[in-house]
Motif scaffolding. Structure first.
Motif, short mmCIF file in Angstrom:
data_model
loop_
_atom_site.label_atom_id
_atom_site.label_comp_id
_atom_site.label_asym_id
_atom_site.label_seq_id
_atom_site.Cartn_x
_atom_site.Cartn_y
_atom_site.Cartn_z
N SER A 86 0.85 -1.19 0.00
CA SER A 86 0.00 0.00 0.00
C SER A 86 0.88 1.24 0.00
O SER A 86 1.83 1.35 0.78
CB SER A 86 -0.92 0.01 1.23
N THR A 111 -2.74 5.23 -3.32
CA THR A 111 -3.65 6.32 -2.97
C THR A 111 -3.01 7.63 -3.40
O THR A 111 -1.91 7.97 -2.95
CB THR A 111 -3.94 6.34 -1.47
N ASP A 146 -7.21 9.80 6.65
CA ASP A 146 -7.00 8.72 7.61
C ASP A 146 -6.54 7.48 6.85
O ASP A 146 -7.00 7.23 5.73
CB ASP A 146 -8.30 8.42 8.37
N GLY A 147 -5.64 6.71 7.46
CA GLY A 147 -5.16 5.48 6.84
C GLY A 147 -3.76 5.15 7.30
O GLY A 147 -3.10 5.94 7.99
N PHE A 149 -0.08 3.09 5.76
CA PHE A 149 0.52 2.66 4.49
C PHE A 149 1.92 2.10 4.69
O PHE A 149 2.64 2.50 5.61
CB PHE A 149 0.55 3.84 3.51
N TYR A 170 0.74 8.40 9.27
CA TYR A 170 0.04 7.52 8.33
C TYR A 170 0.91 6.34 7.89
O TYR A 170 0.54 5.60 6.98
CB TYR A 170 -0.41 8.32 7.11
#
Length: 219
Positions: A86, A111, A146-147, A149, A170
């Motif tokens: 990711s 993303t 938000d997230g 990785f 993050y």
């Protein structure tokens, strides 16, 4: 056969350059990837008048400073031998390097984050046209996002300190921050980063007589 609006006179030459520079970039290109890269460049130049995507409007210069510049980092991405990685690209602008990474790493989930709604709309259009199923375009400030990785990239931040302070919240526990830079950072650039293990690697961009490097930062 793909239709090009802005690079039609250059497309065959650019395709040949990608094949010719493959070894120098430590990459292999499929015909599909070459087509996607050129279609993205064409879209970037086509949309830029209305959306102010890039100050570079000459096809040859944009090919070197956007496409080849971003391709030069691909072979050195963290976790390159892994799939299902990711990646978050902060301040991606028109998709540099997020869309280029997505094209070259179709097994990764990318993303593409930017606060500029017009630029994110352009990315959405390109994602659709290029059939990129591994890109999530997000119109947001990083502070409102938000997230977590594995890899967080940036091509836009002038200050490593600013990048780290915004991105660290993050990053997964074993994740890596990966910053694209021009000249190699100085000792002063690392003054407030004592908690990070830092590695700097010089990058060679074909046909570009300017310094480039990538900076790896890991807790």
């Amino acid at each position: 056969m793909m239709t090009y609006h802005k690079i039609s006179a250059y497309a065959d030459g650019f395709a040949g350059d990608l094949e010719r520079f493959a070894n120098e970039l430590n990459l292999t290109f499929t015909d599909v990837q070459i087509g996607q890269l050129l279609k993205y460049l064409d879209g970037l130049l086509l949309w830029t008048k209305a959306y102010n995507l890039t100050a570079i409007t000459a096809p040859k210069e944009a090919f070197v400073k956007h496409i080849l510049d971003c391709l030069a980092i691909i072979a050195y991405l963290p976790f390159n031998d892994q799939s299902s990685v990711s990646l978050l690209d902060i301040g991606t602008g028109a998709g540099l390097p997020s869309v280029i990474i997505a094209i070259m790493r179709p097994d990764w989930q990318i993303t593409a984050l930017d606060s500029n709604g017009k630029k994110v709309r352009f990315i959405r259009q390109m994602v659709s046209e290029l059939n990129l199923n591994n890109v999530t375009p997000v119109a947001s400030r990083i502070e409102d996002f938000d997230g977590a990785f594995d890899v967080i990239t940036s091509r836009a931040f002038a200050s490593l300190d600013d990048f780290v302070n915004l991105a660290k919240l993050y990053l997964k526990v074993d994740g890596v921050l990966y910053a694209m830079k021009g000249k190699s950072p100085s000792v002063d650039d690392f003054a407030n980063l004592d908690d990070w293990r830092i590695d700097v690697k010089a990058i060679c961009v074909p046909n570009l007589m300017e310094e480039r490097c990538v900076v790896y930062l890991k807790k």
